[in-house]
Motif scaffolding. Sequence first.
Motif, PDB file in Angstrom:
ATOM      1  N   ALA A  52       9.338   3.590   4.769  1.00 28.07           N
ATOM      2  CA  ALA A  52       9.218   5.041   4.490  1.00 28.07           C
ATOM      3  C   ALA A  52       9.734   5.244   3.389  1.00 28.07           C
ATOM      4  CB  ALA A  52      10.169   5.995   5.951  1.00 28.07           C
ATOM      5  N   GLU A  53       8.739   7.150   2.674  1.00 28.46           N
ATOM      6  CA  GLU A  53       9.620   7.228   1.260  1.00 28.46           C
ATOM      7  C   GLU A  53       9.706   8.344   0.844  1.00 28.46           C
ATOM      8  OE1 GLU A  53       6.236   6.185  -1.701  1.00 28.46           O
ATOM      9  OE2 GLU A  53       4.860   8.439  -0.515  1.00 28.46           O
ATOM     10  N   GLY A  54      10.459   9.144   0.566  1.00 28.99           N
ATOM     11  CA  GLY A  54      11.127   9.799   0.496  1.00 28.99           C
ATOM     12  C   GLY A  54      11.758  11.343   1.067  1.00 28.99           C
ATOM     13  N   ILE A  83       1.043  -1.683  -0.124  1.00 27.11           N
ATOM     14  CA  ILE A  83      -0.133  -0.311   0.061  1.00 27.11           C
ATOM     15  C   ILE A  83       1.167   1.060  -0.065  1.00 27.11           C
ATOM     16  CG2 ILE A  83      -2.280   1.321   1.389  1.00 27.11           C
ATOM     17  CD1 ILE A  83      -2.634  -1.751   0.598  1.00 27.11           C
ATOM     18  N   ASP A  84       1.008   1.995  -0.954  1.00 22.60           N
ATOM     19  CA  ASP A  84       1.372   3.440  -1.202  1.00 22.60           C
ATOM     20  C   ASP A  84       0.762   4.545  -0.990  1.00 22.60           C
ATOM     21  OD1 ASP A  84       4.150   4.220  -2.340  1.00 22.60           O
ATOM     22  OD2 ASP A  84       3.523   4.020  -4.280  1.00 22.60           O
ATOM     23  N   ASP A  85       2.127   4.958  -0.290  1.00 19.35           N
ATOM     24  CA  ASP A  85       2.152   6.625   0.273  1.00 19.35           C
ATOM     25  C   ASP A  85       0.888   6.672   0.786  1.00 19.35           C
ATOM     26  OD1 ASP A  85       3.132   7.701  -2.406  1.00 19.35           O
ATOM     27  OD2 ASP A  85       1.086   7.751  -3.397  1.00 19.35           O
ATOM     28  N   PHE A  86       0.819   5.494   2.025  1.00 21.03           N
ATOM     29  CA  PHE A  86      -0.276   5.887   3.619  1.00 21.03           C
ATOM     30  C   PHE A  86      -0.009   6.974   3.957  1.00 21.03           C
ATOM     31  CE2 PHE A  86      -1.746   4.277   7.928  1.00 21.03           C
ATOM     32  CZ  PHE A  86      -2.920   3.754   7.339  1.00 21.03           C
TER      33      PHE A  86
HETATM   34 MG    MG Z   1       4.664   6.307  -2.568  1.00 17.65          MG
END
Ligand code: MG
Length: 294
Positions: A235-237, A178-181
């Motif tokens: 964790a993205e970004g 699940i992306d951009d949670f």
């Molecule tokens: Mg994302």
Amino acid sequence: VAKRNGGNSCALFEAHMDRSAGEQLSLLSDLRQALARGQLVLHYQPKIDGKRGQVHGVEALLRWQHPERGLVEPDEFIPLAERFGLINQLGGWVIDEACRQMHVWADQGLRMRVSVNLSVHQLRESDLVGRIEQALQRNFVPASQLLCEITESVAMEDIKATQRTFDNLARIGVYLSIDDFGTGYSSLSYLRQLPARQLKIDRSFVQDLESSNDARAVVDAVIRLSHALGLRVVAEGVETAAQNDILLQMGCDELQGYHFARPMSAQALQSWAQDGDNRRSAGNSPLAFSDSVL
Ligand code: MG
Ligand code: C2E
Ligand code: MG
Ligand code: MG
């Protein structure tokens, strides 16, 4: 230009409203040719294992090498492709290309786990699972080496399609993420019903980690709950060492962001992996595919 902030549909909308109707039309007609003309390319961004500091896999991110405009970012053309019925074709190419690249890497002794991003339109496509299965088989890639990322808001947009497709993909052994949670309004208790293995915390929370107690509390809670539900957290970004430290302390499983590496061509990724300086920032280990996790 609207700032990209992790799958936020409002920002995507603004980004593509920035262009005049005429410009969009010309972009669209170019996009129809892009695939046949071989202008699409995948870039890959490493995901770093929090505990071992090794590369745990890469995310495939679509790029368009436009003959006049240069490299066009996905936020500019994916919404267009979705609106005008091109996304299934593009998305199919992404799956094939990612699997082909996994095959190439495997031949070089590199078992690289690759994530691809799926659009909601692809979830509704009846032959998506078959297409993925074929791409895997054709390239001798085990299903568990492929991850499919679906943004949280997209998963909520069509819950039935998401549930059905996730179940079918999980059945053939593909891992789901699940992306951009945090950008959508779903609850973890709903997500629990999906056979997802991984949850990616949106970069907007990561950005605020150093300055905001609230962001820290939210991220901490999301990591704990995810672990309680058996999900791995990415964790993205991640852009700074301080963000990295905070996330590691909270037990975040994987990290992805400019602090480690930007998305790059398949070839650049190989040199990056062989470069000692890069290995240091990623924890001093060689590029390795670790099979024991996830
Ligand atoms: Mg994302
Ligand atoms: P995403 O899946 O959430 O991908 C992460 C985005 O954040 C990527 O932008 C990546 O380049 C960027 N990013 C990574 N680390 C950092 C960082 O440290 N700081 C900042 N500011 N940004 C970072 P990109 O490549 O422009 O992609 C944007 C979105 O486009 C993706 O968000 C994804 O939703 C979509 N997308 C990309 N490729 C595909 C594709 O093949 N199919 C579909 N359906 N969507 C795609
Ligand atoms: Mg995003
Ligand atoms: Mg993604």
